[in-house]
Design a protein around this motif. Structure first.
Motif, PDB file in Angstrom:
ATOM      1  N   ARG A 169       0.863  -1.180   0.000  1.00 47.63           N
ATOM      2  CA  ARG A 169       0.000   0.000   0.000  1.00 47.63           C
ATOM      3  C   ARG A 169       0.899   1.230   0.000  1.00 47.63           C
ATOM      4  O   ARG A 169       1.598   1.494   0.963  1.00 47.63           O
ATOM      5  CB  ARG A 169      -0.905   0.013   1.233  1.00 47.63           C
ATOM      6  N   GLU A 200      -5.322  13.389   4.553  1.00 48.98           N
ATOM      7  CA  GLU A 200      -5.750  12.646   5.742  1.00 48.98           C
ATOM      8  C   GLU A 200      -7.089  13.119   6.291  1.00 48.98           C
ATOM      9  O   GLU A 200      -7.346  13.045   7.490  1.00 48.98           O
ATOM     10  CB  GLU A 200      -4.674  12.684   6.829  1.00 48.98           C
ATOM     11  N   GLU A 212      -7.289   3.650  -3.969  1.00 54.16           N
ATOM     12  CA  GLU A 212      -7.540   4.226  -2.649  1.00 54.16           C
ATOM     13  C   GLU A 212      -7.905   5.703  -2.774  1.00 54.16           C
ATOM     14  O   GLU A 212      -7.129   6.502  -3.317  1.00 54.16           O
ATOM     15  CB  GLU A 212      -6.300   4.074  -1.758  1.00 54.16           C
ATOM     16  N   ASN A 230      -6.832   8.529   2.923  1.00 54.12           N
ATOM     17  CA  ASN A 230      -6.285   7.941   4.131  1.00 54.12           C
ATOM     18  C   ASN A 230      -7.188   8.173   5.334  1.00 54.12           C
ATOM     19  O   ASN A 230      -6.805   7.921   6.461  1.00 54.12           O
ATOM     20  CB  ASN A 230      -4.885   8.505   4.412  1.00 54.12           C
ATOM     21  N   GLU A 231      -8.374   8.677   5.092  1.00 48.88           N
ATOM     22  CA  GLU A 231      -9.423   8.803   6.091  1.00 48.88           C
ATOM     23  C   GLU A 231     -10.755   8.568   5.394  1.00 48.88           C
ATOM     24  O   GLU A 231     -10.842   8.570   4.160  1.00 48.88           O
ATOM     25  CB  GLU A 231      -9.413  10.200   6.743  1.00 48.88           C
ATOM     26  N   SER A 291     -11.568   3.364   0.501  1.00 42.23           N
ATOM     27  CA  SER A 291     -10.818   4.331   1.282  1.00 42.23           C
ATOM     28  C   SER A 291     -10.523   3.713   2.635  1.00 42.23           C
ATOM     29  O   SER A 291     -11.133   2.711   3.018  1.00 42.23           O
ATOM     30  CB  SER A 291     -11.626   5.621   1.453  1.00 42.23           C
ATOM     31  N   ARG A 292      -9.595   4.308   3.350  1.00 43.11           N
ATOM     32  CA  ARG A 292      -9.367   3.857   4.714  1.00 43.11           C
ATOM     33  C   ARG A 292     -10.622   4.104   5.536  1.00 43.11           C
ATOM     34  O   ARG A 292     -11.352   5.067   5.309  1.00 43.11           O
ATOM     35  CB  ARG A 292      -8.177   4.606   5.331  1.00 43.11           C
ATOM     36  N   GLU A 293     -10.868   3.202   6.501  1.00 45.21           N
ATOM     37  CA  GLU A 293     -12.082   3.185   7.329  1.00 45.21           C
ATOM     38  C   GLU A 293     -13.270   2.753   6.462  1.00 45.21           C
ATOM     39  O   GLU A 293     -13.267   1.642   5.975  1.00 45.21           O
ATOM     40  CB  GLU A 293     -12.274   4.526   8.038  1.00 45.21           C
ATOM     41  N   GLU A 301      -9.517   0.041   9.089  1.00 45.78           N
ATOM     42  CA  GLU A 301      -8.844   1.056   9.888  1.00 45.78           C
ATOM     43  C   GLU A 301      -7.339   0.808   9.951  1.00 45.78           C
ATOM     44  O   GLU A 301      -6.822  -0.174   9.432  1.00 45.78           O
ATOM     45  CB  GLU A 301      -9.413   1.054  11.309  1.00 45.78           C
ATOM     46  N   MET A 302      -6.677   1.705  10.614  1.00 50.77           N
ATOM     47  CA  MET A 302      -5.274   1.547  10.945  1.00 50.77           C
ATOM     48  C   MET A 302      -5.187   0.957  12.348  1.00 50.77           C
ATOM     49  O   MET A 302      -5.893   1.416  13.241  1.00 50.77           O
ATOM     50  CB  MET A 302      -4.585   2.905  10.920  1.00 50.77           C
ATOM     51  N   THR A 347      -4.754  -0.888   7.260  1.00 53.34           N
ATOM     52  CA  THR A 347      -3.834  -0.117   6.423  1.00 53.34           C
ATOM     53  C   THR A 347      -2.482   0.091   7.102  1.00 53.34           C
ATOM     54  O   THR A 347      -1.515   0.449   6.438  1.00 53.34           O
ATOM     55  CB  THR A 347      -4.459   1.237   6.057  1.00 53.34           C
ATOM     56  N   GLU A 348      -2.409  -0.107   8.409  1.00 54.33           N
ATOM     57  CA  GLU A 348      -1.143  -0.087   9.154  1.00 54.33           C
ATOM     58  C   GLU A 348      -1.371  -0.943  10.393  1.00 54.33           C
ATOM     59  O   GLU A 348      -1.968  -0.486  11.341  1.00 54.33           O
ATOM     60  CB  GLU A 348      -0.753   1.336   9.571  1.00 54.33           C
TER      61      GLU A 348
END
Length: 657
Positions: free
Chosen positions: A30, A59, A91, A94-95, A122-124, A136-137, A151-152
């Motif tokens: 990623r 973000e 993606e 990042n949020e 997307s993230r989340e 999520e991260m 994602t992390e």
């Protein structure tokens, strides 16, 4: 990023790094926040590494002209890269972004890449009806509807230089910084997770990955789709520890593996389930007679036996599936061997460590472009610098300072190492760390014999000669693209056409539920939506919810995500048709916990609060970039005072096959 040259590396060096990810058994990279350059995208095509391709974000969601820019950027990135088969995900941020914005992004994908088969998300986006993936991260998310992946998933850091506290320079785990500044200027009081030794860093990677592994495909109706670590190679992104760069990678900035590289190689040797067995002994075997320490083995076997010079030291204590601990092992010079067995006692893998002799000489090993070291003024050669004994074994606790001299049409770029005041960037004197380091030289513009000499006090010197090759150009411009004639790496083999996992357990589906309070919300505790929850009214006597199964089942596991998963512990008992099948306190976690139940045939399962819940963060050292942004989205200002709360985000029941 590579020290001294940043990201402007030759194409073969992109393959060198991306291939290492595949060799560590990763199957997805990623890229963070912005679209990678075309060279890395094409490199992933060659080495067989799937990609999540972002466009660009800040973000957070955006609006107005900023949002229009993001849409245009996603459109251009899709058009530019839609013919690269390794791109699997697009993606959008990042949020989390809004549903209308997600719909707009999906429409861009449908317009410009309608047949590519890529998911866009997307993230989340855990409850999104538009996003085709999310996650999520740090936290574990599960879904029955779409891929949710972290994602992390692991954020701890540690230098390659620090083996353990018994090895030079005798760094105590976690020491080296009491605070660290985040990008927004906020502070974390305890930065010890960002100053780990190699052994504890590798163990932390095993610990964090296990939480995802136990919820992998094949474990139920709702599953986690895994996650990606941050980062693969140490980088100069915002630092959190004592050094001025990030050290969370499985390899250091010069791509020399840490123990975490080999730990992931063991845990990831299969697309989902373990397909090929491996073992790795964390650390080295060069100590002194007075050292007694724990030995850690990462293995995919069912049990692991340790031998020193052929004598068994017994079997290790297994934890987190892959970690085996042998406590208080007395060091003896010679061979340390770990033997891994399957459930039937058959040997499935072995690992070795040998005691090296005294440092004797310097060994130089070059890595160059497979097509040859090109005299184009831009090609780079990597040279491994090792301190070895008389038998050629690397000396794993040697940190000698090496002095280099370079002759020929080439430029010295050097490498990186932990120094008292700097990182030795561009220095012609640089120490090995744990017996090895790596330096770089850049080619000139005329073919030449490049001579490199390495020497150090008390060690036999070493010299190598690299020959740069003629590079064809026309008025100073190349006649070929940088990736011309680059070969593919096919050793990983094709993606399997059939399922790469087996079914581990059978879900016992919930039909309905009843509760003593907030009856209208009971469905939210099993609705496959981690952004909804059921809670009682805060009194112990109302902390009770009963689930009716679709048919009588012999349930032996309850899998739950309780609100406040990283902070709260709930004293509960679980009843199957009024028979107690569990009683105890729930564990804090980064998502889901599995509660073993006494197997009883039942139609109803009741979760009942039997005492005051406690509130104490079990993971307070590892936080988001903004430590005030807690992704436990049901954080309640009054929660610490409401001791009679029972709060459930998602609950599942399982029976054995």
């Amino acid at each position: 990023m590579v020290p001294a040259i940043g990201m402007s590396v030759p194409a073969w060096l992109s393959d060198f790094t991306n291939r290492m990810m595949v060799e560590s058994n990763a199957n997805l990279v990623r890229w963070m926040h912005v679209t990678p350059w075309k060279q890395d995208i094409e490199s992933c095509d060659r080495v067989g590494l799937m990609q999540a391709m972002p466009a660009g974000d800040a973000e957070r969601d955006s609006k107005g002209a900023n949002w229009k820019q993001r849409v245009s950027l996603m459109r251009d990135a899709i058009i530019y890269n839609r013919n690269n088969p390794s791109i699997i995900f697009y993606e959008c941020g990042n949020e989390v972004i809004s549903e209308p914005h997600m719909f707009e992004m999906k429409s861009i994908r449908n317009t410009y890449d309608p047949n590519g088969g890529r998911a866009i998300g997307s993230r989340e986006m855990l409850d999104s009806q538009e996003a085709e993936y999310g996650g999520e991260m740090l936290y574990i998310n599960k879904s029955a509807r779409k891929p949710l992946w972290a994602t992390e998933y692991s954020r701890d850091e540690g230098l390659r230089k620090y083996w353990d506290e018994f090895s030079p320079p005798y760094h105590k785990d976690g020491e080296g910084g009491t605070t660290h500044a985040n990008v927004n200027g906020s502070k974390v009081k305890d930065a010890s997770p960002y100053n780990r030794n190699q052994d504890s860093h590798a163990i932390e990677n095993v610990t964090r990955w296990y939480d995802y592994y136990i919820e992998r495909p094949g474990t139920g109706h709702r599953v986690s789709s895994g996650g990606v670590n941050i980062v693969f190679s140490d980088t100069n992104t915002h630092f959190r520890g004592a050094e001025n760069y990030r050290r969370s990678g499985e390899v250091d900035p010069m791509r020399i593996p840490k123990d975490g590289f080999f730990a992931h190689q063991v845990m990831w040797d299969g697309w989902v389930d373990i397909e090929n067995h491996r073992s790795h002994i964390i650390g080295h075997w060069n100590y002194t007679k007075d050292v007694v320490k724990n030995i850690y083995v990462v293995s995919s076997g069912e049990k692991v036996e340790l031998f020193i010079n052929g004598k068994s030291k017994g079997f290790g204590k297994q934890s987190k599936q892959f970690l085996f601990t042998f406590e208080s092992i007395q060091w003896e010079a010679g061979e340390l061997k770990a033997v891994s067995y399957d459930i039937n006692g058959k040997v499935v893998s072995e690992a070795y460590k040998l005691t090296a002799g005294k440092p004797f000489e310097i060994k130089l090993t070059p890595h160059t472009n497979p097509k040859g070291f090109m005299a184009n003024g831009a090609d780079v050669a990597l040279i491994d610098v090792e301190v070895v004994d008389k038998n050629g074994n690397r000396c794993p606790i040697d940190n000698s300072l090496i002095e280099f001299s370079l002759k020929g049409d080439a430029t010295w770029l050097g490498g990186i190492a932990k120094g008292p005041e700097d990182n030795y960037i561009l220095s012609e004197k640089i120490p090995v760390e744990n017996g090895i380091n790596r330096i770089m030289i850049r080619s000139g513009i005329k073919p030449d014999n490049i001579n490199l000499i390495a020497k150090s006090k008390g060690l036999k010197s070493s010299k190598i000669t690299l020959n740069t090759s003629f590079f064809e150009s026309n008025n100073g411009l190349s006649t070929q693209l940088p990736n011309h004639d680059m070969t593919s790496y096919l050793d990983r083999g094709p993606t399997p056409k059939t399922d790469s996992y087996t079914i581990k357990r059978k879900p016992a589906f919930i039909a309905s539920a009843t509760a003593l309070s907030n009856q209208e919300d009971v469905y939210k505790s099993f609705d496959d939506n981690e952004l909804s929850e059921w809670t009682n009214d805060g009194r112990i006597k109302t902390g009770k919810i009963t689930y009716s199964l679709t048919k009588p089942s012999v349930v032996n596991q309850c899998v739950a995500k309780f609100t406040g998963w990283r902070r709260k512990s709930y004293p509960i008992r679980i009843l199957a048709d009024n028979k107690i099948v569990y009683k105890g306190n729930t564990q804090q976690s980064l998502g889901y916990i599995t509660i073993p139940l006494k197997p009883v045939l039942a139609k109803e399962i009741t979760i009942e609060l039997i005492g005051v819940n406690t509130d104490n963060d079990a993971f307070n050292k590892i936080v988001e970039v903004d430590p005030n942004k807690e992704l436990d989205m049901f954080k309640d200002k009054e929660g610490a005072n409401a001791k009679g709360q029972l709060r459930i985000v998602e609950i599942e029941f399982y029976e054995s096959l």
